[in-house]
Write a protein that holds these residues in place. Structure first.
Motif, mmCIF file in Angstrom:
data_model
loop_
_atom_site.group_PDB
_atom_site.id
_atom_site.type_symbol
_atom_site.label_atom_id
_atom_site.label_comp_id
_atom_site.label_asym_id
_atom_site.label_seq_id
_atom_site.Cartn_x
_atom_site.Cartn_y
_atom_site.Cartn_z
ATOM 1 N N THR A 97 0.839 -1.215 0.000
ATOM 2 C CA THR A 97 0.000 0.000 0.000
ATOM 3 C C THR A 97 0.861 1.246 0.000
ATOM 4 O OG1 THR A 97 -1.693 -1.199 1.244
ATOM 5 C CG2 THR A 97 -1.864 1.199 1.189
ATOM 6 N N LEU A 98 1.957 1.219 0.764
ATOM 7 C CA LEU A 98 2.869 2.348 0.812
ATOM 8 C C LEU A 98 3.511 2.582 -0.552
ATOM 9 C CD1 LEU A 98 4.425 4.518 2.392
ATOM 10 C CD2 LEU A 98 6.053 2.733 3.078
ATOM 11 N N LEU A 99 3.926 1.492 -1.223
ATOM 12 C CA LEU A 99 4.547 1.626 -2.539
ATOM 13 C C LEU A 99 3.536 2.100 -3.583
ATOM 14 C CD1 LEU A 99 6.790 -1.571 -2.478
ATOM 15 C CD2 LEU A 99 7.541 0.800 -2.289
ATOM 16 N N ASP A 100 2.292 1.667 -3.421
ATOM 17 C CA ASP A 100 1.248 2.169 -4.328
ATOM 18 C C ASP A 100 1.084 3.678 -4.159
ATOM 19 O OD1 ASP A 100 0.815 -0.383 -5.253
ATOM 20 O OD2 ASP A 100 -0.909 -0.766 -3.946
ATOM 21 N N PRO A 105 6.286 1.508 -9.677
ATOM 22 C CA PRO A 105 5.742 0.414 -10.509
ATOM 23 C C PRO A 105 6.022 -0.949 -9.881
ATOM 24 C CG PRO A 105 6.917 2.023 -11.857
ATOM 25 C CD PRO A 105 7.207 2.385 -10.422
ATOM 26 N N GLU A 106 5.094 -1.853 -10.071
ATOM 27 C CA GLU A 106 5.233 -3.171 -9.447
ATOM 28 C C GLU A 106 6.457 -3.916 -9.971
ATOM 29 O OE1 GLU A 106 1.775 -5.548 -9.562
ATOM 30 O OE2 GLU A 106 0.472 -4.042 -8.625
ATOM 31 N N GLY A 126 11.773 -3.059 7.795
ATOM 32 C CA GLY A 126 10.938 -1.870 7.790
ATOM 33 C C GLY A 126 11.482 -0.776 6.893
ATOM 34 N N LEU A 127 12.652 -0.991 6.277
ATOM 35 C CA LEU A 127 13.242 0.010 5.396
ATOM 36 C C LEU A 127 12.695 -0.155 3.987
ATOM 37 C CD1 LEU A 127 15.338 2.200 4.630
ATOM 38 C CD2 LEU A 127 17.012 0.336 4.324
ATOM 39 N N VAL A 128 12.306 0.973 3.388
ATOM 40 C CA VAL A 128 11.958 1.031 1.961
ATOM 41 C C VAL A 128 12.957 1.983 1.327
ATOM 42 C CG1 VAL A 128 10.220 1.658 0.254
ATOM 43 C CG2 VAL A 128 9.519 0.593 2.407
#
Length: 620
Positions: A97-100, A105-106, A126-128
């Protein structure tokens, strides 16, 4: 988190209260930031988004791979022209959801953890980590994507190399504009493997100087070599601490709230004139009274009082002589009597107010109260006063309404605000004008001389009728009694003289001659003394009458000034005061100044707090 939600509530309440009079661009920016904060809070703090931002050839992708310990991003001095970021996620659960939201892009999302090396990567859970397009790309779409994500990520790592760390496009284009986010920024000096130890120290020192000049003294510098591995472990440890403490998410949100609060504060004055109470009220009333000709009217009324008193308390012999003379010259006497009767029956009216003097008095008070406020607040105050001065507008229709029901707004930050309400934190989360705006029916322009006409009408309605006091009647009766005594005495003396000329004496029953002299002369002298005493008493009565009428007329002027000038000014000051107090945390967000009907709340009234403690939108 509670403090953050309190600040969100305070910002929302400040927008509700003062939004229509804040700069539109500031309001829009604040709304956008509030909406962004609401979405980010909805996504939770389990993941920390860290973005690697840099120029072409700075080694950003190499550093991305070194931190991930995987060959994910393509490396090269001339990178593939991609408009999308690359994401590496440690702890995939809940990150989609955060990446959306970040619009990654997927096909450009990599999950770093696996069964084989989960323990090795646990510290970064927990790191993006995002690898962004180059901010100095010749493709505008790349720069747009960088600008978009810089506003959204939690921590920004600016990757520079020894050749481009002083590039103006980096400092003036980005870093100098992000001084409010210095707590969530880090600068990595990459490619130190190409320098000697002394050269590295020189570059770091110079870079430190540039950052300090940019206003980024809090931003740290980490020298690394992505290719050789120098400083990469230290950088991973630093990221692990940030992720585990989860401070970057809250720090970034608080920085955004700081900027939003500063945007609102820029549209407010540091304080209200007179502490929130309209100033120069007494001066306004005095000048309006002077413009209305009250002083001249009081002179006329005082003269009429004295004239009627002298006529009522005149010396009886003079009154009788005047009546005899009037009866002999009937035409002239009748005209004089009629003129006096008409004069006595006239009801004095206020002279028409001087239009320019009225306008100048109102403008002077507006200058004292409106000029210290920002332009939009001052303009609203002048507009309301102009409306209130129009006789066709009811005074209450020219105030900022103070008890209107709040309505939901589609711009409300979603469930983040809802969680604050459930936890008992004060919030409204609405960005529409809280209490509405007064409107002038019919769309006609206010009458510039309307206030003068209102004053004329109000003064003409003041009851100036006069009822003679009892002592006037008593004095008049006394004068006639004394006059009658004097006439009797004079006739008595004349009778004595007649009998004396005839050589006869009056019967003893008629008394003695001295008694007749005492009656005649005494009645005349006593009447004259009473007349003199009445004149002195009339002077005191006239002064008392003037004071009484002056109070009535000044009260009438004060009523018009309060309803048509002071109340609109007070309503604007009260709204400005509430907006500022909510923003500074001096009062808790409320549902509106319901305790101040018609928006004319007193500035010295204590703020009515629902519950809990107020939280400042501006950080201390």
């Amino acid at each position: 988190m509670t403090d953050v939600m309190g600040r969100v509530a305070a910002l929302s309440a400040a927008l509700d209260c003062g939004g229509p009079w804040l700069p539109p661009e500031s309001v829009q920016k604040t709304r956008d930031r509030m909406e962004h904060v609401g979405h980010r809070l909805d996504l939770g703090t389990e993941h920390t988004v860290v973005a690697l931002v840099g120029a072409t050839g700075g080694g950003k992708s190499s550093l991305f791979n070194a931190i991930a310990r995987m060959d994910i991003a393509q490396v090269g001095a001339r990178r593939p022209l991609t408009t999308s970021p690359m994401a590496c996620v440690w702890g995939e659960l809940g990150s989609q959801t955060l990446l959306d939201w970040l619009q990654v892009p997927e096909d450009r999302r990599i999950s770093r953890e696996s069964v084989l090396d989960a323990d090795d990567q646990a510290a970064l859970h927990g790191l993006v980590l995002l690898d962004l397009p180059d901010h100095d790309s010749t493709e505008a779409v790349h720069r747009v994507e960088v600008d978009r994500l810089v506003r959204m990520v939690d921590l920004m790592i600016w990757v520079v190399d020894p050749q481009k760390y002083a590039d103006d496009s980096l400092h003036s284009g980005y870093l100098q504009k992000l001084t409010s986010h210095d707590g969530v920024m880090l600068v990595v000096l990459n490619q130190v493997d190409k320098l000697s130890a002394a050269e590295v120290e020189t570059c770091v020192t110079d870079l430190r100087r540039l950052l300090d000049n940019d206003g980024l003294a809090r931003v740290g510098i980490v020298p690394v070599s992505a290719s050789r591995g120098d400083g990469v472990d230290e950088l991973r440890t630093l990221l692990a601490d940030v992720v585990q403490d989860r401070f970057a998410v809250i720090e970034r949100i608080e920085s955004d709230l700081d900027i939003a609060a500063e945007e609102i504060a820029g549209g407010l004055a540091a304080s209200e004139p007179g502490g929130g109470q309209p100033i120069s009220q007494d001066k306004l009333i005095t000048e309006l009274a002077a413009a209305s000709g009250i002083s001249a009217l009081l002179d006329v009324l005082g003269a009429e009082y004295r004239r009627r008193g002298r006529e009522k308390l005149a010396w009886a012999p003079a009154v009788w002589a005047g009546r005899i003379a009037a009866s002999r010259g009937r035409s002239a006497g009748a005209a004089e009597v009629q003129l006096r009767a008409e004069t006595a029956s006239l009801k004095a009216l206020a002279s028409p107010s001087q239009r320019p003097a009225v306008r100048l008095a109102v403008e002077a008070m507006l200058a004292d109260n409106a000029d210290p406020l920002p332009e939009r607040w001052a303009e609203q105050m002048r507009t309301l006063v102009a409306r209130a001065g129009d006789p066709s507008v009811a005074p209450e229709d020219a105030l900022l309404p103070g008890a209107a029901t709040m309505s939901e707004s589609p711009l409300r930050p979603v469930s983040a605000i809802g969680r604050a309400e459930q936890s008992g934190t004060h919030t409204r989360g609405r960005h529409t004008p809280a209490y509405g705006l007064p409107t002038l029916k019919g769309g006609t322009a206010p009458d510039p001389d309307g206030l003068a006409r209102v004053l004329d009408s109000r003064l003409a309605a003041v009851d100036l009728r006069f009822t003679p006091p009892f002592w006037w009647h008593a004095g008049q009766v006394a004068q006639h009694v004394l006059g009658a005594v004097a006439v009797v005495g004079l006739l008595w003396m004349a009778l004595y003289g007649l009998f004396d000329a005839m050589g006869q004496e009056l019967p003893g029953a008629l008394g003695t001659f001295p008694l007749a002299v005492a009656a005649g002369v005494g009645g005349l002298v006593a009447g004259l003394l009473l007349r003199l005493f009445s004149r002195w008493w009339l002077a005191g009565g006239a002064a008392h009458r003037r004071d009484e009428l002056q109070g009535r007329l000044r009260d009438a002027v004060a009523d018009v000034a309060t309803l048509r000038v002071v109340a609109p000014i007070r309503s604007v000051l009260a709204r400005h005061r509430e907006t500022r107090q909510v923003l500074l945390g001096e009062r808790a967000p409320s549902d509106g100044p319901a305790d101040h009907p018609q928006g004319a709340g007193r500035a010295d009234d204590p703020p009515q707090e629902k519950s809990g403690e107020p939280v400042a939108a501006l950080s201390s």
